[in-house]
Design an enzyme around this catalytic site. Structure first.
Site, short mmCIF file in Angstrom:
data_model
loop_
_atom_site.label_atom_id
_atom_site.label_comp_id
_atom_site.label_asym_id
_atom_site.label_seq_id
_atom_site.Cartn_x
_atom_site.Cartn_y
_atom_site.Cartn_z
N ASN A 30 -10.35 -0.01 0.36
CA ASN A 30 -8.88 0.06 0.26
C ASN A 30 -8.46 -0.41 -1.14
O ASN A 30 -8.53 -1.60 -1.44
CB ASN A 30 -8.25 -0.82 1.35
CG ASN A 30 -6.73 -0.80 1.31
OD1 ASN A 30 -6.13 -0.26 0.38
ND2 ASN A 30 -6.10 -1.39 2.31
N HIS A 85 -3.21 7.10 3.21
CA HIS A 85 -3.65 5.84 2.60
C HIS A 85 -4.97 5.44 3.24
O HIS A 85 -5.16 5.59 4.45
CB HIS A 85 -2.58 4.77 2.84
CG HIS A 85 -3.06 3.39 2.45
ND1 HIS A 85 -3.57 3.11 1.20
CD2 HIS A 85 -3.11 2.23 3.17
CE1 HIS A 85 -3.91 1.83 1.16
NE2 HIS A 85 -3.66 1.28 2.33
N CYS A 127 0.81 -1.23 0.00
CA CYS A 127 0.00 0.00 0.00
C CYS A 127 0.84 1.27 0.00
O CYS A 127 0.30 2.36 -0.20
CB CYS A 127 -0.95 0.01 1.19
SG CYS A 127 -2.18 -1.28 1.07
#
Ligand code: ACO
Length: 345
Positions: free
Chosen positions: A284, A254, A116
């Site tokens: 996500n 994020h 990520c």
């Protein structure tokens, strides 16, 4: 001569049309809209459907839009970096495939793998090519088809992820990426990884039967590290650039869990009104979350706005950047009105 800074001069995103809502997931596994909303902040995610379509499809859509809205000829691009955890294939790189799909030839292109945090890793690398004068126009695209590695029988992970792509154009300027840092700690691997499909455990009938090609995550352990490291990286980058919290216009975190985002902002002393949040509608999307935030909020970003970007992901990896925004979003060209709601709503 002072090295040039890399400014983000345009942003564009792509989300596939098919939606997967919390209510639909509640019919697939033992979960509920209430649990997912309260524990993660996610209400829906987009899923890429269609035979033979991989991460490159979404990334190419985002890059095509980027070139179109900036009236950039593909031949002007000097370098393309794709941050992804779900490459179309082990090789060639997804970046190579994207270049072919958008008509870019004879340039450097490669993938970055940092889970990520990959988009910020890619941005950091790209900024060096601009600063040393090697490149004048660099595309960084973060893209993931997480639905290809998510086990839709595992309620602990399948509710979290979605598919999307987001791309930025970087060009030399006096403002832009003022500072960036990347970090990793490989001992975190045990908490978040994909067991099979790589060289350590190549695909076999047995590995497929045991469902080892999906995301394995120990959520609580990852949660703890994510909160600590996201806040830490934001604090470090602010401190070494003499930035007080009142000088920050936006935190661009994020998007893994709304509670992680809120805790990071709280530790920084930043109100949520100055935090970009899109997790409720995209989930996500791994490498796409940060460029998608920038795309969603583009219309209200102003030239000179100070942004702190922060990410945490599998590896473990984490990264941060201090960016001075390069243009007034309100005057940026719009394509089909998409992603231009101005407040990420
Ligand atoms: N629906 C209902 N119950 C569930 C679900 C679900 N979808 N998922 C888990 N539960 C249950 C668990 O089974 C457990 O039940 P038990 O107490 O009876 O054992 C209970 O809920 C609590 O489980 P936890 O895992 O402790 O739940 P938590 O509050 O930690 O939330 C979550 C889980 C959302 C995964 C959270 O831990 C998290 O967000 N972790 C971090 C994710 C992250 O940041 N990942 C990094 C980036 S991803 C990347 O790099 C690819």
């Amino acid at each position: 001569m002072t090295p040039a800074r890399a400014a983000i001069t345009a942003v564009h995103g792509y989300v596939p049309p098919d939606l997967l809502t919390n209510s639909e997931l509640a019919q697939m596994v033992d979960t509920s809209d209430t649990w997912i909303t309260e524990r993660t902040g996610i209400k829906q995610r987009h899923i890429l459907k269609g035979e033979g379509l991989g991460t490159s499809h979404m990334a190419a859509e985002a890059v095509r839009g980027l070139l179109q809205k900036t009236e950039t000829d593909p031949g002007e691009i000097d370098l393309l970096i794709c941050a992804t955890t779900t490459p179309d294939m082990q090789f060639p790189s997804t970046a190579n495939l994207i270049c072919d799909m958008v008509g870019v030839r004879n340039i450097g292109s490669f993938d970055v793998q940092a889970a990520c945090s990959g988009f910020l890793y890619g941005l950091t690398i790209a900024a060096q090519f601009i600063a040393n004068g090697t490149c004048r126009k660099v595309v960084v695209v973060g893209a993931d088809k997480m639905s290809s590695i998510v086990d839709y029988t595992d309620r602990a992970t399948c509710v979290l992820f979605g598919d999307a792509a987001g791309a930025v154009l970087l060009e030399p300027s006096g403002e832009g990426i003022m500072d960036a840092l990347i970090r990793s700690d490989g001992s975190g691997m045990i908490h978040l990884h994909q067991k099979a499909g790589g060289s350590r455990m190549p695909a076999t009938a047995e590995s497929v039967a045991k469902r080892l090609h999906y995301v394995h995550q120990e959520g609580a352990a990852v949660y703890k590290f994510a909160i600590a490291r996201m806040a830490e990286v934001a604090a470090e980058i602010m401190s070494r650039n003499n930035l007080r919290v009142d000088m920050i216009d936006w935190l661009v975190p994020h998007q893994a869990n709304k509670r992680i985002i809120a805790s990071t902002a709280e530790r920084m002393g930043l109100p949520m009104s100055r935090v970009m949040v899109t997790i409720h509608k995209y989930g996500n999307t791994t490498n796409a979350t940060i460029p998608l935030c920038l795309w969603d909020y583009e219309a209200i970003l102003k030239r000179g706005d100070r942004l702190i970007l922060a990410a945490f992901g599998g590896g473990f990896t984490w990264a941060g950047a201090y960016v001075q925004w390069g243009y007034d979003g309100a005057t940026a060209p719009k394509l089909n009105g998409k992603g231009k709601n101005g407040k990420g709503a």
